[in-house]
Design an enzyme around this catalytic site. Structure first.
Site, PDB file in Angstrom:
ATOM      1  N   GLY A  18      52.714  77.165 -35.083  1.00  0.00           N
ATOM      2  CA  GLY A  18      52.521  75.722 -35.265  1.00  0.00           C
ATOM      3  C   GLY A  18      51.699  75.198 -36.282  1.00  0.00           C
ATOM      4  O   GLY A  18      51.758  74.182 -36.792  1.00  0.00           O
ATOM      5  N   ASP A  57      51.166  71.511 -26.645  1.00  0.00           N
ATOM      6  CA  ASP A  57      51.343  72.233 -25.477  1.00  0.00           C
ATOM      7  C   ASP A  57      50.827  73.695 -25.494  1.00  0.00           C
ATOM      8  O   ASP A  57      51.419  74.458 -25.559  1.00  0.00           O
ATOM      9  CB  ASP A  57      52.656  72.036 -24.988  1.00  0.00           C
ATOM     10  CG  ASP A  57      52.752  72.536 -23.637  1.00  0.00           C
ATOM     11  OD1 ASP A  57      51.822  73.016 -23.117  1.00  0.00           O
ATOM     12  OD2 ASP A  57      54.027  72.571 -23.236  1.00  0.00           O
TER      13      ASP A  57
HETATM   14  N1  SAM Z   1      50.607  74.648 -19.888  1.00  0.00           N
HETATM   15  C1  SAM Z   1      50.105  75.750 -20.323  1.00  0.00           C
HETATM   16  C2  SAM Z   1      48.516  75.731 -20.440  1.00  0.00           C
HETATM   17  O1  SAM Z   1      47.809  74.649 -20.496  1.00  0.00           O
HETATM   18  O2  SAM Z   1      47.992  76.750 -19.929  1.00  0.00           O
HETATM   19  C3  SAM Z   1      50.478  75.961 -22.006  1.00  0.00           C
HETATM   20  C4  SAM Z   1      51.770  76.427 -21.815  1.00  0.00           C
HETATM   21  S1  SAM Z   1      52.559  77.321 -23.223  1.00  0.00           S
HETATM   22  C5  SAM Z   1      53.205  78.705 -22.434  1.00  0.00           C
HETATM   23  C6  SAM Z   1      51.429  77.626 -24.186  1.00  0.00           C
HETATM   24  C7  SAM Z   1      52.048  78.298 -25.404  1.00  0.00           C
HETATM   25  O3  SAM Z   1      51.259  78.205 -26.769  1.00  0.00           O
HETATM   26  C8  SAM Z   1      51.947  79.858 -25.363  1.00  0.00           C
HETATM   27  O4  SAM Z   1      53.154  80.415 -24.801  1.00  0.00           O
HETATM   28  C9  SAM Z   1      51.391  80.514 -26.732  1.00  0.00           C
HETATM   29  O5  SAM Z   1      52.101  81.462 -27.126  1.00  0.00           O
HETATM   30  C10 SAM Z   1      51.666  79.229 -27.432  1.00  0.00           C
HETATM   31  N2  SAM Z   1      50.872  79.327 -28.782  1.00  0.00           N
HETATM   32  C11 SAM Z   1      49.553  79.553 -28.760  1.00  0.00           C
HETATM   33  N3  SAM Z   1      49.203  79.407 -30.140  1.00  0.00           N
HETATM   34  C12 SAM Z   1      50.289  78.754 -31.006  1.00  0.00           C
HETATM   35  C13 SAM Z   1      50.508  78.554 -32.297  1.00  0.00           C
HETATM   36  N4  SAM Z   1      49.434  78.777 -33.286  1.00  0.00           N
HETATM   37  N5  SAM Z   1      51.626  78.125 -32.497  1.00  0.00           N
HETATM   38  C14 SAM Z   1      52.849  77.720 -31.700  1.00  0.00           C
HETATM   39  N6  SAM Z   1      52.522  78.142 -30.448  1.00  0.00           N
HETATM   40  C15 SAM Z   1      51.328  78.806 -29.992  1.00  0.00           C
END
Ligand code: SAM
Length: 287
Positions: free
Chosen positions: A140, A157
């Site tokens: 992201g 998120d």
């Molecule tokens: N509801 C959750 C919480 O606060 O614990 C967040 C859920 S969601 C599964 C978070 C996601 O962000 C993860 O699956 C992770 O792989 C993703 N993530 C972490 N860093 C990221 C980045 N730089 N770009 C895109 N996604 C990312």
């Protein structure tokens, strides 16, 4: 002899909490983190990344309602929405309930999170198959630095500020978010725990306050996150979450939610004193 119960535990240096596992459904170690899905006796299916609870079937609606509907009922016409992280699909599911949304782009860094949830947690992941959802497996941070698209609402998120999520809490990321947000756009971000991460909250609010006119923080109860009380950060160049909230829109939408309503929207911005004292000088007045 009775078989010993199987437990999964979220461990912190000085405390932890655990759930009784009825079935282990998915486990992998990706390039970014460990990803596990288990079924539990108390909370239904749960997703853990690096041993931390991401989603539980029992209370995911609280988080996904509040991260999505608060900005989407304030933005006058949210047509293009970007979700960063959120590979479980719960936020995309709520965003797509809004008929005005033409396209919701999800940028999740870890394809195995999407795969795990598609296989085992359809209650959140089903929306990822919608023709209005555009799913990108990628970083992201890189996406907002490079895209030429502009968005009405951006929802961050993300996981906690460790590993690939760390830059999602930094100034450079928010400078790019500002660049790809339309003039009347709103960004809402996962804002950590007021009890355990008040200084992280202050640092996030400081960053967005240096870039946006309207900066707020709002709270909600989440039974599966440490402390049971969690926050989202609001930033916008032009829109106030209360001053620009036309609550009639909620009824007129015909949508019904399990946590979100006109009152939970407004009440979420009432901060407890300890949080207010630490953040107040950086927050905008409601107007
Ligand atoms: N509801 C959750 C919480 O606060 O614990 C967040 C859920 S969601 C599964 C978070 C996601 O962000 C993860 O699956 C992770 O792989 C993703 N993530 C972490 N860093 C990221 C980045 N730089 N770009 C895109 N996604 C990312």
């Amino acid at each position: 002899m009775c078989k010993e119960a199987d437990w999964i535990e979220e461990k912190h240096p000085d405390f932890g909490f655990r759930f009784r596992v009825t079935e282990r459904l998915y486990s992998t170690k990706s390039e970014f983190q460990s990803v596990e899905v288990v079924n539990t006796a108390s909370h239904g299916k749960m997703l853990f990344n690096d041993g931390l609870v991401m989603v539980s079937e029992r209370d995911e609606f609280v988080y996904h309602d509040m991260i999505s509907h608060v900005p989407l009922f304030v933005h006058p016409k949210p047509k293009k929405v970007l979700v960063i992280g959120g590979g479980d699909g719960g936020t995309v599911r709520e965003v797509l309930l809004h008929k005005e949304v033409e396209e919701c782009t999800l940028v999740e860094i870890d394809g195995s999170v999407i795969e795990a949830c598609k296989k085992h947690i359809p209650v959140t992941s089903k929306a990822l198959d919608s023709h209005r959802a555009k799913v990108i497996v990628g970083d992201g941070v890189k996406f907002v630095a490079e895209t030429a698209e502009k968005f009405d609402v951006i929802i961050v998120d993300s996981t906690d500020p460790i590993g690939p999520a760390a830059p999602l809490f930094g100034k450079e990321f928010y400078e790019n978010v500002k660049r790809v947000l339309k003039d009347d756009g709103i960004v809402v971000s996962q804002g950590e725990s007021p009890f355990f991460e008040l200084e992280t909250q202050r640092s996030m609010v400081e960053i967005v306050a240096s870039l946006f006119e309207h900066v707020h923080i709002y709270n909600y109860s989440n039974i599966t996150y440490p402390g049971g009380f969690w926050s989202f950060i609001w930033a916008s160049k032009t829109l106030c979450p209360l001053g620009n909230f036309d609550e009639k829109r909620v009824k007129e939408s015909g949508l019904k939610f399990r946590y979100y309503n006109e009152a939970t929207h407004k009440a979420a911005f009432a901060l407890p004193q300890f949080q207010l004292e630490r953040l107040q000088d950086l927050l905008t007045d409601f107007s």
